[in-house]
Design an enzyme around this catalytic site. Sequence first.
Site, mmCIF file in Angstrom:
data_model
loop_
_atom_site.group_PDB
_atom_site.id
_atom_site.type_symbol
_atom_site.label_atom_id
_atom_site.label_comp_id
_atom_site.label_asym_id
_atom_site.label_seq_id
_atom_site.Cartn_x
_atom_site.Cartn_y
_atom_site.Cartn_z
ATOM 1 N N LYS A 1 54.805 14.033 -5.455
ATOM 2 C CA LYS A 1 56.022 13.985 -6.028
ATOM 3 C C LYS A 1 56.821 12.919 -4.997
ATOM 4 O O LYS A 1 57.596 12.132 -5.449
ATOM 5 C CB LYS A 1 56.787 15.317 -5.982
ATOM 6 C CG LYS A 1 57.998 15.566 -6.283
ATOM 7 C CD LYS A 1 58.539 16.923 -6.430
ATOM 8 C CE LYS A 1 57.561 17.986 -7.348
ATOM 9 N NZ LYS A 1 58.275 19.214 -7.614
ATOM 10 N N GLY B 1 54.009 25.120 -10.649
ATOM 11 C CA GLY B 1 54.505 26.440 -10.479
ATOM 12 C C GLY B 1 53.962 27.388 -9.315
ATOM 13 O O GLY B 1 54.192 28.442 -9.298
ATOM 14 N N MET C 1 54.167 26.873 -6.020
ATOM 15 C CA MET C 1 54.990 26.691 -4.765
ATOM 16 C C MET C 1 56.588 26.893 -5.144
ATOM 17 O O MET C 1 56.925 26.959 -6.414
ATOM 18 C CB MET C 1 54.775 25.526 -3.823
ATOM 19 C CG MET C 1 53.302 25.505 -3.131
ATOM 20 S SD MET C 1 52.786 24.359 -2.249
ATOM 21 C CE MET C 1 52.734 22.929 -3.380
ATOM 22 N N ARG D 1 54.695 12.138 -12.338
ATOM 23 C CA ARG D 1 53.437 12.615 -11.803
ATOM 24 C C ARG D 1 52.267 12.244 -13.132
ATOM 25 O O ARG D 1 52.870 12.212 -14.068
ATOM 26 C CB ARG D 1 53.217 13.815 -11.400
ATOM 27 C CG ARG D 1 53.468 15.095 -12.050
ATOM 28 C CD ARG D 1 53.454 16.213 -11.600
ATOM 29 N NE ARG D 1 53.760 17.427 -12.480
ATOM 30 C CZ ARG D 1 54.342 18.498 -12.368
ATOM 31 N NH1 ARG D 1 54.232 18.961 -10.891
ATOM 32 N NH2 ARG D 1 54.549 19.595 -13.104
ATOM 33 N N SER E 1 9.951 15.359 -7.564
ATOM 34 C CA SER E 1 10.815 16.013 -8.439
ATOM 35 C C SER E 1 11.489 17.141 -7.452
ATOM 36 O O SER E 1 10.791 18.074 -6.765
ATOM 37 C CB SER E 1 10.542 16.613 -9.563
ATOM 38 O OG SER E 1 11.607 17.073 -9.994
ATOM 39 N N CYS F 1 15.354 18.803 -10.029
ATOM 40 C CA CYS F 1 14.846 19.562 -11.461
ATOM 41 C C CYS F 1 15.557 20.883 -11.126
ATOM 42 O O CYS F 1 15.684 21.938 -12.018
ATOM 43 C CB CYS F 1 13.667 19.656 -11.886
ATOM 44 S SG CYS F 1 12.421 20.230 -10.615
ATOM 45 N N TYR G 1 16.371 9.893 -11.687
ATOM 46 C CA TYR G 1 16.955 11.013 -12.866
ATOM 47 C C TYR G 1 17.500 12.087 -12.131
ATOM 48 O O TYR G 1 17.018 12.455 -11.073
ATOM 49 C CB TYR G 1 15.885 11.122 -13.994
ATOM 50 C CG TYR G 1 14.822 11.752 -13.629
ATOM 51 C CD1 TYR G 1 14.755 12.975 -13.592
ATOM 52 C CD2 TYR G 1 13.385 11.099 -12.964
ATOM 53 C CE1 TYR G 1 13.651 13.983 -13.298
ATOM 54 C CE2 TYR G 1 12.375 12.016 -12.656
ATOM 55 C CZ TYR G 1 12.452 13.168 -12.803
ATOM 56 O OH TYR G 1 11.579 14.162 -12.480
#
Length: 926
Positions: free
Chosen positions: A41, A121, A123, A379, A810, A877, A897
Amino acid sequence: MAKKTVKKTAKKAAKTNKMVYAFGGGKADGNGKMKELLGGKGANLAEMAGQLKLPVPPGFTITTEVCTHYWNNKKTYPKTLKADVEANLKKVEKLTKKEFGSEKNPLLVSVRSGARASMPGMMETILNIGLTEKTIPGMIAKTQDERFVYDAYRRLIMMYSDVVMEKAAGIEPKDGEGIRKILDGMLGELKKKLGVTDDTQIPAEELKKLCVEFKKTVKKVLGKEFPDEPTEQLWGAIGAVFASWNGKRAIAYRNIENIPHDWGTAVNVQTMVFGNMGETSATGVAFTRNPGNGDSHFYGEYLINAQGEDVVAGIRTPSPMNKWSSNAHSAHLPTLEKTMPKVYKELDAIQKRLEKHFHDMLDIEFTIEHGTLWMLQCRVGKRNGTAAVQMALDMLKERLINKETAVLRVTPHQLGELLLPAIDPKAEAAVKPVAKGLPAGPGGASGKIVFNSDDAIKLQAAGENAILIREETNPEDIEGMRAAAGILTQRGGMTSHAALVARGWGKCCIVGCSELELNPAKKTVTMGGKTYKEGDFLTLNGTKGWVYDGALKMLEAGEGNKNLAAFLKLADSIRTMKVRANADTPEDAANARKFGAEGIGLFRIEHMFYGKNSDAPLFILRKMILAGNEIERQAAVNELFPYMKKSIKETIKAMAPYSVTIRLMDPPLHEFVPTLHAKQLELAKALGIDMKTFQDRAAGLHEVNPMMGHRGIRLGVTYPEITEMQSRAIFEAAAELIKEGIKAVPEVMIPLTCDVNEIVKQKAIIRRVYEEVVAKTKVKKMNFSVGTMIEIPRAAVLAYEVAGEADFFSFGTNDLTQMTFGFSRDDIGSFLPEYLKQGILQADPFQTLDQRGVGMLIEHAVAEGREAKPNLKIGICGEHGGDPESVEFCHREGFTYVSCSAFRVPIARLAAAQAAAKEALAKKSK
């Protein structure tokens, strides 16, 4: 040995001596890049006031570092803070030409929180600070509106007594007995007595009397006088905001959202501007695009003659900003575009500038005071998954963002929302809704009605879905809202608390359902002419805002979203790491293909004994396990072969042309011994042995620690005929498919390796069987490989040796985590929650990969493995293969992968793309 590296998981903001940053009058000490120090903010207020020269009420921000100091030093402030605040207050006085505490020309301020990450909401906020018995006459003289001034004073008393005097003091009243509820009750009684429904209809004289009664009640209930001195009010409010950082609801929200607890909040002190000064004043909340569906039109709500808290609280039905913001509940109300066309045009131009400047959809708060527009906040706006995907694709087309940024705009959680259940259209078409509200949260939800957060939590713990019904939610409901499958409120608009929080979580939510007649005391709700009690079923369509009686049939996740495929295609164009699935049946493989899997990273042979139609092969497996000699075992192996071959063949076919990694059997043997006496008798008869012999053999299989016992590769070493049978099933299945013109790419994975010599012995068997199958089937060549699962720390340490014999690694991170920590993943429930609560561990290591410990073993194994074999294929995996944070780690370590359960494949695809996108953007920024 690979070089040891230690990665830091967090980077702390640089310390600075400056604790207060001013903004206003076209200037600002800070800017929008200083979120760590000024909070979201404060940073954006500085950006709007300084860089963009927007009409921002002057003020100043006290940094997050002061909050850290406050909590680390027994709730005290740095010595120079008071003088810094006074100096910056003087700057505000100069800009506004008002004086804080002046009896003739008083300056009033708001005090608001502002963390780095949005915590709507969670704080505290206190408005109208500086209004006292002494400054009231001056305010009346300046505004010429006695009713307005006393309305502002009663609001201050209500907020301050609740936030500062009660909560910040650590007073925890019983439900219904808090000071705010008591004062709300007094206000309600006054309205009832006067026969009015709106606060704005209460005359000045009555408000004046009410303020006197409020202060008497505060003294009676809290034992302290309401402070009637401006400076005391200001410091009380600042302290309350810092204190609220560690309030119960803020902590709960951070736990849910994974926001670090050591960040702290900034405090924003800002000149009050008033939207409740009559028909030419208003307040509102708006979004530069629709946060519910991603539509690109300006969207929002406002209230004439109201303060900001009125919009969020849902006390009155808000009016739409324009035709794009109109809905069934507000279509009859005048839009801001028509009511105040000049102001609307100015606001519309500002929101366009803001979106162009920040390159994102923004949530803005504004106030109109006597026709003058003031920007209170902007924001990055919270949005649900549907909207996030739509906005990312639209902004990419508009060239507002690049493709890497577009992919990063959708969180894995938001993408998961698009895979959420929805009501089956056929089932929905057959019934009529019993009530209609505003569609605040996506998807569908069906469950039992509850009327408070505690009951929602209890129902979730019992494994059931709860539909939480409230008049309107408030921050105290945060844990119940999280636990509920769906939320339904009687009051509130699309910018109410329930809508904002639910939207951020992707929670199915309907707000502003005014048809509800609630009786929380009796735990009943009436709608559509029927009264429902706690435990009755309702179904919500959060996308349309419709409520249905009973439990309607739900669709499978992900069906019917038009943007999902396009977005995942975009993600796939960026990622460099493949995504496979863990699948054990042809059906699993087909599902995995549907979700975009590029192969199977883990096919567990023994899982064929767990599913439907598994009685016959399971019986044979038991015969094999309980065999007393090699002849009995070989007979059982031969009998099991056709079942295994069939299962493997159908799965490879379903996944063709992609690779299928087939893990050799890894069954804890004791689990397959039948416990029912009738089954034991049947098995003993099939083996040709008496019950005494059967029981002796079963007892011989008992192990003190079966998860570290006779399983995995150890089974193949002691019983090579089992490895031979599995290899033959794999290669014959592949050969038959090749002859049918189907590409078959089997990868044989040896589990639970601890030494390279195990692989050498097993590979000899596998290679021999391969040659025999090729000769028998006359298949010229088969594309296959033999690798290992790295799930024992010793194998990771000796990865250089292992890689010499393995075509791929793997990582089985379930067992690797278990053995590295010395935690049994089946028994952690008794102590892990306490480890997380006390901060000993930051996350469950079986959910999110432990990068400091297990991750270091993996990093070492990858480096050593690739040193021995540069083109070594590497995958994961374990369940971590679908965890976004763990996927990012795998990308960073150069994995080929990741593999995860079929339904997590889209999440893994996005996570892999986001890891690549971050890397690409980092290179561009250098």
